[in-house]
Motif scaffolding. Structure first.
Motif, PDB file in Angstrom:
ATOM      1  N   TYR A   1      -9.426 -65.308 -17.885  1.00  0.00           N
ATOM      2  CA  TYR A   1      -9.996 -64.558 -19.040  1.00  0.00           C
ATOM      3  C   TYR A   1     -10.919 -63.580 -18.488  1.00  0.00           C
ATOM      4  CZ  TYR A   1      -7.370 -66.854 -22.989  1.00  0.00           C
ATOM      5  OH  TYR A   1      -6.425 -67.254 -23.645  1.00  0.00           O
TER       6      TYR A   1
ATOM      7  N   TYR B   1     -10.924 -59.805 -18.837  1.00  0.00           N
ATOM      8  CA  TYR B   1     -11.671 -58.872 -19.540  1.00  0.00           C
ATOM      9  C   TYR B   1     -12.818 -58.123 -18.655  1.00  0.00           C
ATOM     10  CZ  TYR B   1      -9.656 -60.889 -23.675  1.00  0.00           C
ATOM     11  OH  TYR B   1      -8.797 -61.508 -24.688  1.00  0.00           O
ATOM     12  N   ASN B   2     -13.020 -58.374 -17.484  1.00  0.00           N
ATOM     13  CA  ASN B   2     -14.094 -57.482 -16.700  1.00  0.00           C
ATOM     14  C   ASN B   2     -13.475 -56.444 -15.755  1.00  0.00           C
ATOM     15  OD1 ASN B   2     -16.444 -59.262 -17.576  1.00  0.00           O
ATOM     16  ND2 ASN B   2     -15.703 -60.848 -15.909  1.00  0.00           N
TER      17      ASN B   2
ATOM     18  N   SER C   1     -12.672 -53.147 -22.022  1.00  0.00           N
ATOM     19  CA  SER C   1     -12.007 -54.515 -21.932  1.00  0.00           C
ATOM     20  C   SER C   1     -13.014 -55.531 -22.423  1.00  0.00           C
ATOM     21  CB  SER C   1     -11.406 -54.772 -20.607  1.00  0.00           C
ATOM     22  OG  SER C   1     -12.257 -54.870 -19.578  1.00  0.00           O
ATOM     23  N   VAL C   2     -14.427 -55.276 -21.885  1.00  0.00           N
ATOM     24  CA  VAL C   2     -15.465 -56.049 -22.130  1.00  0.00           C
ATOM     25  C   VAL C   2     -16.046 -55.911 -23.663  1.00  0.00           C
ATOM     26  CG1 VAL C   2     -18.012 -56.655 -21.758  1.00  0.00           C
ATOM     27  CG2 VAL C   2     -16.386 -56.114 -19.877  1.00  0.00           C
TER      28      VAL C   2
ATOM     29  N   PHE D   1     -13.165 -57.793 -25.701  1.00  0.00           N
ATOM     30  CA  PHE D   1     -13.486 -58.988 -25.660  1.00  0.00           C
ATOM     31  C   PHE D   1     -14.642 -59.797 -26.544  1.00  0.00           C
ATOM     32  CE2 PHE D   1     -15.744 -62.896 -23.856  1.00  0.00           C
ATOM     33  CZ  PHE D   1     -14.581 -63.954 -23.769  1.00  0.00           C
ATOM     34  N   ASP D   2     -15.595 -58.973 -26.590  1.00  0.00           N
ATOM     35  CA  ASP D   2     -16.734 -59.235 -27.458  1.00  0.00           C
ATOM     36  C   ASP D   2     -16.248 -59.206 -28.901  1.00  0.00           C
ATOM     37  OD1 ASP D   2     -19.233 -59.729 -28.477  1.00  0.00           O
ATOM     38  OD2 ASP D   2     -20.177 -57.774 -28.102  1.00  0.00           O
TER      39      ASP D   2
ATOM     40  N   THR E   1     -12.990 -59.432 -30.156  1.00  0.00           N
ATOM     41  CA  THR E   1     -11.925 -60.505 -30.556  1.00  0.00           C
ATOM     42  C   THR E   1     -13.111 -61.967 -30.712  1.00  0.00           C
ATOM     43  OG1 THR E   1     -11.455 -60.923 -27.976  1.00  0.00           O
ATOM     44  CG2 THR E   1     -10.086 -59.571 -29.401  1.00  0.00           C
ATOM     45  N   ARG E   2     -13.657 -62.261 -29.613  1.00  0.00           N
ATOM     46  CA  ARG E   2     -14.557 -63.521 -29.787  1.00  0.00           C
ATOM     47  C   ARG E   2     -15.070 -63.533 -31.006  1.00  0.00           C
ATOM     48  NH1 ARG E   2     -12.712 -67.500 -27.292  1.00  0.00           N
ATOM     49  NH2 ARG E   2     -14.962 -68.555 -27.193  1.00  0.00           N
TER      50      ARG E   2
END
Length: 362
Positions: A269, A273-274, A279-280, A283-284, A286-287
């Protein structure tokens, strides 16, 4: 002529009668004593064959020369250890001195009666001088059979040990034989052998003896049972311990594998995501959405400050308010937002429509 013939016939008949009275036979299994007016005359006749005696005066008394049987009736007598037992004997005897036998006993019935007295008294004397174990057992130094599965500790308890003997039944029988043979010899009788036919407890003490034997065996059985239960408990404890050990080791292995998998997934992951800033940010987002799903349920109330990270995405959402539901959040309400569903209502009061202001196409 008729008178002469009658005389001759009478003489012939007399000769036949006298001859039959004077001649007798002795069989192979017999011996004879000749008596005259009730008193013995001459030596005993021990050889088989045709013999002659005085007619009408002497009488033949036949005596058996075979081995005869004596079978005594069971009689109760005490042992040295004060136990009453019923003893049944049998013996074999033979008439070796017919003259002495005839003078003292006359017939076999008298001999059997005298043997009852002599053998019975000698048996009582011998039994009273010995303990029961000496009368029953015959082999010295006999060892009991032991199970090969018994441990050294169990063998040391000497379970089922046999009481040692010094003489045994054979020597007791020999003592009775020697003592009785001397006493019956004066009657012209030779005692050939004597044996115990049956030895049993007296009827009055037999139930007590059996009860004691049963209690002793029950004690041994209970001891074996208790030892078996102890061994079973030990085996069960070892089984539980080994099972717990196996389960703990398996749980540790599972957790190690799960931790390694989670670490690998986190690395995947993180690598995914990085890639860039977009993408970062995704990811933020979705989390945060996942956190909403974990935190908010149908009857959940959230109280957040406007500078909270969770409230950052809620600020861009538009709420379509139901006239009968809660009023929408008013700007300037102190930075307080709430979502609420009445427990008594069947439909959602204020469905939330999420949108973002930063990127209209997202």
């Amino acid at each position: 002529m008729k008178i002469i013939s009658s005389i001759v016939a009478g003489v012939a008949v007399a000769v036949v009668i006298v001859g039959s009275s004077a001649v007798y036979t002795v069989g192979e299994v017999e011996q004879a004593i000749i008596t005259q007016f009730g008193k013995p005359v001459g030596p005993p006749i021990t050889e088989a064959g045709l013999k002659v005696k005085l007619p009408f005066v002497q009488e033949v008394n036949r005596i058996d020369r075979r081995v005869l049987e004596w079978d005594g009736s069971p009689s109760d007598m005490p042992t040295k250890d004060k136990l009453y037992i019923s003893v049944d004997l049998f013996a074999r005897w033979q008439i070796t001195d017919p003259l002495q036998y005839f003078l003292r006993l006359r017939d076999e019935r008298s001999a059997q009666s005298r043997l009852d007295d002599i053998l019975g008294s000698e048996t009582r004397n011998a039994v009273a001088k010995h303990e029961l174990i000496e009368i029953i057992r015959t082999t010295k130094g006999r060892t009991p059979l032991r199970d090969n599965l018994l441990t050294d500790q169990e063998l040391a308890q000497d379970i089922g040990a046999l009481v040692p003997i010094t003489k045994g039944r054979a020597l007791v029988e020999q003592q009775i034989f020697e003592a009785a043979a001397e006493k019956v010899r004066v009657f012209g009788i030779e005692l050939l052998d004597i044996r115990f036919k049956r030895i049993n407890y007296n009827e009055s003490v037999r139930p007590k003896i059996y009860d004691r034997m049963i209690s002793e065996r029950r004690q041994i059985a209970e001891r074996f049972l208790s030892e078996g239960n102890g061994e079973a408990a030990r085996i069960q404890g070892n089984r539980v311990r080994d099972l717990n050990k196996i389960q703990s080791e398996a749980y540790r292995a599972v957790e190690e594998i799960r931790g390694a998998a989670d670490a690998a997934a986190a690395d995947i992951y993180a690598g995914a995501y990085n890639v860039d800033a977009t993408s970062v940010e995704f990811f933020d987002f979705t989390r945060t959405m996942q956190a909403y799903g974990d935190m908010i349920s149908d009857d959940t109330t959230l109280v957040l400050t406007t500078d909270s990270d969770l409230f950052r995405f809620l600020r861009g959402m538009q709420v379509e308010a139901d006239p009968i539901g809660d009023p929408p959040a008013v700007p300037g309400d102190g930075g307080i937002a709430s979502t609420h569903k009445d427990r008594h209502q069947t439909e959602t009061v204020a469905p939330i429509v999420a949108r973002t202001d930063d990127e209209p196409g997202q």
